[in-house]
Scaffold this motif. Structure first.
Motif, PDB file in Angstrom:
ATOM      1  N   SER A 185       0.815  -1.209   0.000  1.00  0.00           N
ATOM      2  CA  SER A 185       0.000   0.000   0.000  1.00  0.00           C
ATOM      3  C   SER A 185       0.851   1.264   0.000  1.00  0.00           C
ATOM      4  N   ARG A 186       1.908   1.274   0.805  1.00  0.00           N
ATOM      5  CA  ARG A 186       2.684   2.504   0.980  1.00  0.00           C
ATOM      6  C   ARG A 186       3.914   2.567   0.085  1.00  0.00           C
ATOM      7  N   GLY A 187       4.272   1.444  -0.521  1.00  0.00           N
ATOM      8  CA  GLY A 187       5.507   1.421  -1.297  1.00  0.00           C
ATOM      9  C   GLY A 187       5.332   1.492  -2.801  1.00  0.00           C
ATOM     10  N   GLY A 188       4.120   1.796  -3.263  1.00  0.00           N
ATOM     11  CA  GLY A 188       3.911   1.976  -4.698  1.00  0.00           C
ATOM     12  C   GLY A 188       3.473   0.732  -5.449  1.00  0.00           C
ATOM     13  N   ILE A 189       3.464  -0.418  -4.796  1.00  0.00           N
ATOM     14  CA  ILE A 189       3.082  -1.648  -5.496  1.00  0.00           C
ATOM     15  C   ILE A 189       1.603  -1.614  -5.859  1.00  0.00           C
ATOM     16  N   SER A 190       0.750  -1.235  -4.898  1.00  0.00           N
ATOM     17  CA  SER A 190      -0.687  -1.217  -5.172  1.00  0.00           C
ATOM     18  C   SER A 190      -1.032  -0.191  -6.248  1.00  0.00           C
ATOM     19  N   ARG A 191      -0.338   0.963  -6.263  1.00  0.00           N
ATOM     20  CA  ARG A 191      -0.591   1.967  -7.306  1.00  0.00           C
ATOM     21  C   ARG A 191      -0.315   1.407  -8.682  1.00  0.00           C
ATOM     22  N   ARG A 192       0.793   0.710  -8.817  1.00  0.00           N
ATOM     23  CA  ARG A 192       1.154   0.152 -10.120  1.00  0.00           C
ATOM     24  C   ARG A 192       0.158  -0.916 -10.580  1.00  0.00           C
ATOM     25  N   ILE A 193      -0.336  -1.701  -9.632  1.00  0.00           N
ATOM     26  CA  ILE A 193      -1.356  -2.691  -9.980  1.00  0.00           C
ATOM     27  C   ILE A 193      -2.618  -1.990 -10.469  1.00  0.00           C
ATOM     28  N   ILE A 194      -3.019  -0.913  -9.773  1.00  0.00           N
ATOM     29  CA  ILE A 194      -4.216  -0.175 -10.155  1.00  0.00           C
ATOM     30  C   ILE A 194      -4.053   0.445 -11.536  1.00  0.00           C
ATOM     31  N   VAL A 195      -2.899   1.031 -11.796  1.00  0.00           N
ATOM     32  CA  VAL A 195      -2.648   1.657 -13.094  1.00  0.00           C
ATOM     33  C   VAL A 195      -2.742   0.629 -14.215  1.00  0.00           C
ATOM     34  N   TRP A 196      -2.159  -0.541 -13.994  1.00  0.00           N
ATOM     35  CA  TRP A 196      -2.206  -1.583 -15.021  1.00  0.00           C
ATOM     36  C   TRP A 196      -3.642  -2.018 -15.296  1.00  0.00           C
ATOM     37  N   VAL A 197      -4.434  -2.172 -14.221  1.00  0.00           N
ATOM     38  CA  VAL A 197      -5.829  -2.600 -14.397  1.00  0.00           C
ATOM     39  C   VAL A 197      -6.626  -1.512 -15.105  1.00  0.00           C
ATOM     40  N   ILE A 198      -6.400  -0.240 -14.754  1.00  0.00           N
ATOM     41  CA  ILE A 198      -7.090   0.865 -15.428  1.00  0.00           C
ATOM     42  C   ILE A 198      -6.790   0.845 -16.920  1.00  0.00           C
ATOM     43  N   THR A 199      -5.538   0.682 -17.258  1.00  0.00           N
ATOM     44  CA  THR A 199      -5.152   0.665 -18.665  1.00  0.00           C
ATOM     45  C   THR A 199      -5.755  -0.531 -19.386  1.00  0.00           C
ATOM     46  N   LEU A 200      -5.861  -1.631 -18.688  1.00  0.00           N
ATOM     47  CA  LEU A 200      -6.434  -2.835 -19.281  1.00  0.00           C
ATOM     48  C   LEU A 200      -7.889  -2.621 -19.667  1.00  0.00           C
ATOM     49  N   PHE A 201      -8.631  -1.882 -18.821  1.00  0.00           N
ATOM     50  CA  PHE A 201     -10.060  -1.667 -19.077  1.00  0.00           C
ATOM     51  C   PHE A 201     -10.341  -0.347 -19.785  1.00  0.00           C
ATOM     52  N   ARG A 202      -9.329   0.445 -20.050  1.00  0.00           N
ATOM     53  CA  ARG A 202      -9.516   1.774 -20.609  1.00  0.00           C
ATOM     54  C   ARG A 202     -10.298   1.707 -21.913  1.00  0.00           C
ATOM     55  N   GLY A 203     -11.284   2.607 -22.045  1.00  0.00           N
ATOM     56  CA  GLY A 203     -12.081   2.648 -23.263  1.00  0.00           C
ATOM     57  C   GLY A 203     -13.319   1.781 -23.213  1.00  0.00           C
ATOM     58  N   ARG A 204     -13.454   0.951 -22.189  1.00  0.00           N
ATOM     59  CA  ARG A 204     -14.631   0.107 -22.055  1.00  0.00           C
ATOM     60  C   ARG A 204     -15.672   0.798 -21.184  1.00  0.00           C
ATOM     61  N   GLN A 205     -16.926   0.336 -21.299  1.00  0.00           N
ATOM     62  CA  GLN A 205     -17.983   0.890 -20.478  1.00  0.00           C
ATOM     63  C   GLN A 205     -17.687   0.618 -19.009  1.00  0.00           C
ATOM     64  N   ALA A 206     -17.977   1.635 -18.167  1.00  0.00           N
ATOM     65  CA  ALA A 206     -17.792   1.519 -16.719  1.00  0.00           C
ATOM     66  C   ALA A 206     -16.349   1.182 -16.372  1.00  0.00           C
ATOM     67  N   VAL A 207     -15.395   1.875 -17.009  1.00  0.00           N
ATOM     68  CA  VAL A 207     -13.987   1.532 -16.831  1.00  0.00           C
ATOM     69  C   VAL A 207     -13.557   1.621 -15.363  1.00  0.00           C
TER      70      VAL A 207
END
Length: 446
Positions: free
Chosen positions: A71-93
């Motif tokens: 949570s505090r070391g940037g790992i969770s942020r990177r996971i979130i960014v990857w998932v956002i990019t994976l769903f980007r452009g889809r409905q209810a991204v």
């Protein structure tokens, strides 16, 4: 008669007036020994230490520490960014991202409140910027965090396995199907509710939480707009590949027979330390020590409940209370359908008022013998217990996720209550399916 007062009335009264769970259980236990037993008080210490003298329980502080580092070391942020990019452009991204990220993050932390805090503080502002109502975004993030209790590695399943003397690896495997089913149903709902959930127009180029661009220069926060297409996905994957590999290493190591769940928890800590200190360099040694201290406090809060519940369960047994309850409910256990419905209703009600750890430690010894009579597989029962108490984590009035979301998302209780009801119904549907279709939990084991 005295034991009824000391083991039933006293702990209930103490909980109502606000005593911590462990204190209520210990006071009830000590009063029982003093007033209705000839057993010396020294037995309290012996049973308390015996209750936590378990190799499986060592994994709890390890997984908590690993989750805090993520949570505090940037790992969770990177996971979130990857998932956002994976769903980007889809409905209810963004809602889809919330569900998927809670699933992936839960596959490392095993903690529902930690998942709500880590994912919520990054995705809630983005969802509000995208035009989603506060109650929909808050309700989604509060309830989706409960997936962490089902998807392995689950702290609840570790406790259940220790109390019920069942294989924790088998429980982890059994949680995969129900966890993914719950994620799928929640994803389906947020897609269907997309139009109704938006109360405002998205801001131009609505920002998403600290993403690949912010990670590159070592920033811990900030906003960045993620583009569409394979190039953006490749960039996010390259920036976050090591973070994405965290759950793969843990679960792959367990299911591949490389190490036990307890050893996997230690491996998760080492891997998270390597990423945050050496590779990402978002933490220094001082920060790691602070995180370790916080993880130790949280671990002690769980383990002292384990110790106190061990004393309480022992007294229920030696005073015949557990046997009396089991005898009284034995006719119900003759009908598996009726028994499972009774278990679900009981656990849903208990989960509204008592934390997950206490509920598992107190109720499992009572339910297990009845489940054997009903012919319920103990692994399947563990999944049912965990799923019920996962729902309790965001059910009013005392669901822990609600208070975490209130603090992290800065929402009032009324807004959160309004937002969780649709997701509560979705979870109840999944609970019924998992309860009466055991193959969902057991097919991987066979």
């Amino acid at each position: 008669m005295t034991t009824i007062w000391t083991l039933v009335v006293v702990p209930a009264a103490l909980l109502i007036v606000g005593f911590p769970v462990f204190a209520a259980l210990l006071v009830a236990g000590i009063l029982t020994l003093v007033l209705a037993s000839s057993v010396p008080l020294a037995a309290v210490h012996q049973v308390m230490f015996g209750s936590i003298d378990s190799f499986a329980l060592i994994s709890i502080p390890f997984f908590i520490f690993a989750g805090e580092l993520m949570s505090r070391g940037g790992i969770s942020r990177r996971i979130i960014v990857w998932v956002i990019t994976l769903f980007r452009g889809r409905q209810a991204v963004l809602p889809l991202t919330a569900v998927a990220t809670c699933t992936v993050y839960g596959a490392v932390s095993g903690s529902s409140p930690a998942t709500v805090a880590a994912v919520g503080k990054l995705l809630f502002p983005a969802m509000r910027s995208a035009g989603y109502s506060a109650y929909h975004a808050g309700g989604l993030l509060t309830s989706a965090g409960a997936i962490a209790i089902i998807i392995p590695p689950s702290l609840s399943m570790i406790l259940y396995g220790a109390v019920a003397e069942q294989s924790i690896s088998d429980l982890f495997i059994a949680g995969i199907g129900p966890g993914l089913l719950l994620s799928a149903f929640m994803a389906l709902y947020v897609v269907l509710a997309e139009k109704r959930a938006r109360v405002g127009a998205p801001r131009p180029q609505a920002a998403v939480p600290a993403a690949a661009g912010a990670v590159k220069d070592g920033a811990a926060g900030g906003e960045v707009t993620i583009g569409l297409g394979a190039k953006s996905l490749a960039t996010a994957t390259r920036e976050g590949i090591l973070a994405i590999g965290t759950p793969l290493i843990i679960l792959g190591g367990i299911y591949g027979g490389v190490f036990s769940p307890t050893e996997a928890a230690g491996a998760a800590c080492v891997y998270a330390l390597l990423l945050t200190l050496v590779i990402y360099r978002e933490l220094d040694l001082r920060s790691v020590l602070e995180i370790a201290a916080d993880a130790a406090v949280l671990s002690s809060q769980i383990l002292i409940i384990v110790a106190a519940a061990g004393v309480f369960s022992w007294l229920l047994t030696i005073n015949g209370v557990a046997q009396a309850v089991q005898t009284a409910l034995a006719p119900v256990a003759q009908n598996p359908v009726l028994f499972l419905l009774a278990v679900n209703v009981t656990l849903l009600v208990v989960g509204c008022f008592i934390d997950t750890s206490s509920a598992i430690l107190i109720l499992t010894p009572l339910i297990m013998p009845l489940a054997n009579i009903a012919g319920i597989d103990p692994i399947h029962l563990g999944v049912i217990v965990s799923l019920n108490l996962a729902i309790g984590m965001f059910t009013p009035p005392f669901g822990l996720n609600i208070f975490v979301a209130q603090s992290v998302l800065k929402l009032d209780i009324g807004t959160i209550y309004r937002g969780i009801w649709p997701f509560l119904l979705v979870n109840l549907v999944v609970l019924l399916i998992v309860t009466f279709v055991p193959a969902i939990s057991l097919f991987l084991l066979s």
